[in-house]
Design a protein around this motif. Structure first.
Motif, short mmCIF file in Angstrom:
data_model
loop_
_atom_site.label_atom_id
_atom_site.label_comp_id
_atom_site.label_asym_id
_atom_site.label_seq_id
_atom_site.Cartn_x
_atom_site.Cartn_y
_atom_site.Cartn_z
N SER A 24 48.39 29.46 47.09
CA SER A 24 48.13 29.40 48.53
C SER A 24 48.21 30.81 49.12
O SER A 24 48.65 31.75 48.47
CB SER A 24 49.11 28.46 49.23
OG SER A 24 50.40 29.02 49.24
N THR A 25 47.82 30.93 50.36
CA THR A 25 47.69 32.22 51.03
C THR A 25 48.96 33.06 51.00
O THR A 25 48.89 34.28 50.84
CB THR A 25 47.27 32.00 52.50
OG1 THR A 25 46.10 31.18 52.52
CG2 THR A 25 46.96 33.30 53.19
N ASP A 26 50.10 32.47 51.13
CA ASP A 26 51.35 33.22 51.21
C ASP A 26 52.01 33.48 49.86
O ASP A 26 53.00 34.19 49.78
CB ASP A 26 52.35 32.50 52.13
CG ASP A 26 51.83 32.41 53.55
OD1 ASP A 26 51.13 33.35 53.99
OD2 ASP A 26 52.12 31.41 54.23
N ASP A 27 51.45 32.92 48.80
CA ASP A 27 52.03 33.09 47.48
C ASP A 27 51.67 34.43 46.86
O ASP A 27 50.60 34.97 47.13
CB ASP A 27 51.56 31.97 46.54
CG ASP A 27 52.14 30.62 46.89
OD1 ASP A 27 53.13 30.58 47.63
OD2 ASP A 27 51.58 29.60 46.43
N PRO A 28 52.54 34.96 45.99
CA PRO A 28 52.15 36.15 45.21
C PRO A 28 51.14 35.75 44.15
O PRO A 28 50.85 34.57 43.95
CB PRO A 28 53.48 36.61 44.60
CG PRO A 28 54.32 35.39 44.55
CD PRO A 28 53.90 34.52 45.70
N TRP A 29 50.61 36.73 43.43
CA TRP A 29 49.58 36.50 42.42
C TRP A 29 50.20 36.41 41.02
O TRP A 29 50.99 37.27 40.64
CB TRP A 29 48.57 37.63 42.45
CG TRP A 29 47.70 37.59 43.67
CD1 TRP A 29 47.99 38.12 44.90
CD2 TRP A 29 46.44 36.97 43.80
NE1 TRP A 29 46.97 37.87 45.77
CE2 TRP A 29 46.00 37.17 45.12
CE3 TRP A 29 45.62 36.28 42.92
CZ2 TRP A 29 44.78 36.69 45.58
CZ3 TRP A 29 44.40 35.80 43.38
CH2 TRP A 29 44.00 36.01 44.71
N LEU A 30 49.82 35.40 40.29
CA LEU A 30 50.21 35.22 38.90
C LEU A 30 49.21 36.00 38.04
O LEU A 30 48.01 35.90 38.25
CB LEU A 30 50.16 33.72 38.55
CG LEU A 30 50.77 33.25 37.26
CD1 LEU A 30 52.27 33.51 37.26
CD2 LEU A 30 50.49 31.76 37.08
N VAL A 31 49.71 36.80 37.10
CA VAL A 31 48.85 37.61 36.24
C VAL A 31 48.89 37.03 34.83
O VAL A 31 49.96 36.90 34.25
CB VAL A 31 49.31 39.09 36.23
CG1 VAL A 31 48.40 39.92 35.32
CG2 VAL A 31 49.36 39.66 37.63
N LEU A 32 47.71 36.71 34.30
CA LEU A 32 47.61 36.14 32.97
C LEU A 32 46.66 36.99 32.11
O LEU A 32 45.72 37.59 32.63
CB LEU A 32 47.05 34.72 33.02
CG LEU A 32 47.89 33.69 33.76
CD1 LEU A 32 47.33 33.47 35.14
CD2 LEU A 32 47.88 32.39 33.00
N SER A 33 46.94 37.02 30.84
CA SER A 33 46.03 37.59 29.86
C SER A 33 45.79 36.50 28.84
O SER A 33 46.72 36.12 28.11
CB SER A 33 46.63 38.84 29.21
OG SER A 33 45.73 39.39 28.29
N GLY A 34 44.59 35.96 28.82
CA GLY A 34 44.34 34.77 28.02
C GLY A 34 45.11 33.61 28.62
O GLY A 34 45.02 33.35 29.80
N CYS A 35 45.92 32.96 27.81
CA CYS A 35 46.77 31.86 28.31
C CYS A 35 48.20 32.32 28.57
O CYS A 35 49.04 31.52 29.00
CB CYS A 35 46.78 30.71 27.31
SG CYS A 35 45.18 29.93 27.12
#
Length: 155
Positions: A24-35
């Protein structure tokens, strides 16, 4: 949920593709490489940084932040609120191409619909197709405004 891909190009090393996800708009970003989840990034006081997780190169985090800041969903909600302050209380990003607009209590839904429908084409990116769900205090329902992509024609 919003998901974008960032390609981190490195000189003399193999390029790395990162997937960035936000619920959602207020959440930080999750960073993934592959799975594999590598960490979480967020913009804190104007600077992008890693909050938790494995070490992601600072140059990659800066590049991810620049990519995120350039995306329409990062700047369009504030632009809509500035353009129609008498009508718009808040704009919620539901996805890259779907927004929810909450109107001010005193706003006239018909007048806003007329002005917004004409004006959004000038504010949003020409090539994008967007759906705006407009919610008003006077009614329990909502209506949708669809902005179709504009195609330039060469003669």
């Amino acid at each position: 949920m919003i998901e974008i891909t960032y390609l981190f190009e490195q000189e003399y090393l193999e390029d790395v593709s990162y997937r960035l996800m936000r619920a959602s708009t207020d959440d930080p970003w999750l960073v993934l490489s592959g799975c594999k989840v590598l960490g979480i990034i967020a913009e804190v006081e104007g600077t992008w940084s890693q909050l938790v997780g494995e070490d992601i190169p600072p140059e990659a985090i800066e590049g991810m932040g620049n990519l995120i800041n350039k995306q329409q969903f990062s700047w369009l909600p504030n632009l809509i609120k500035k353009q129609w302050p008498k009508y718009v209380l808040d704009v919620v990003v539901e996805s890259e191409d779907s927004y929810q607009i909450i109107c001010q209590k005193e706003a006239c839904p018909k007048r806003f619909l007329q002005r917004f429908t004409l004006g959004i084409h000038a504010l949003a990116q020409r090539e994008s197709s967007l759906v705006f769900k407009v919610r008003c205090f006077q009614t329990s329902g909502c209506y949708e405004v669809v902005k179709a992509p504009t195609i330039d024609r060469c003669v």
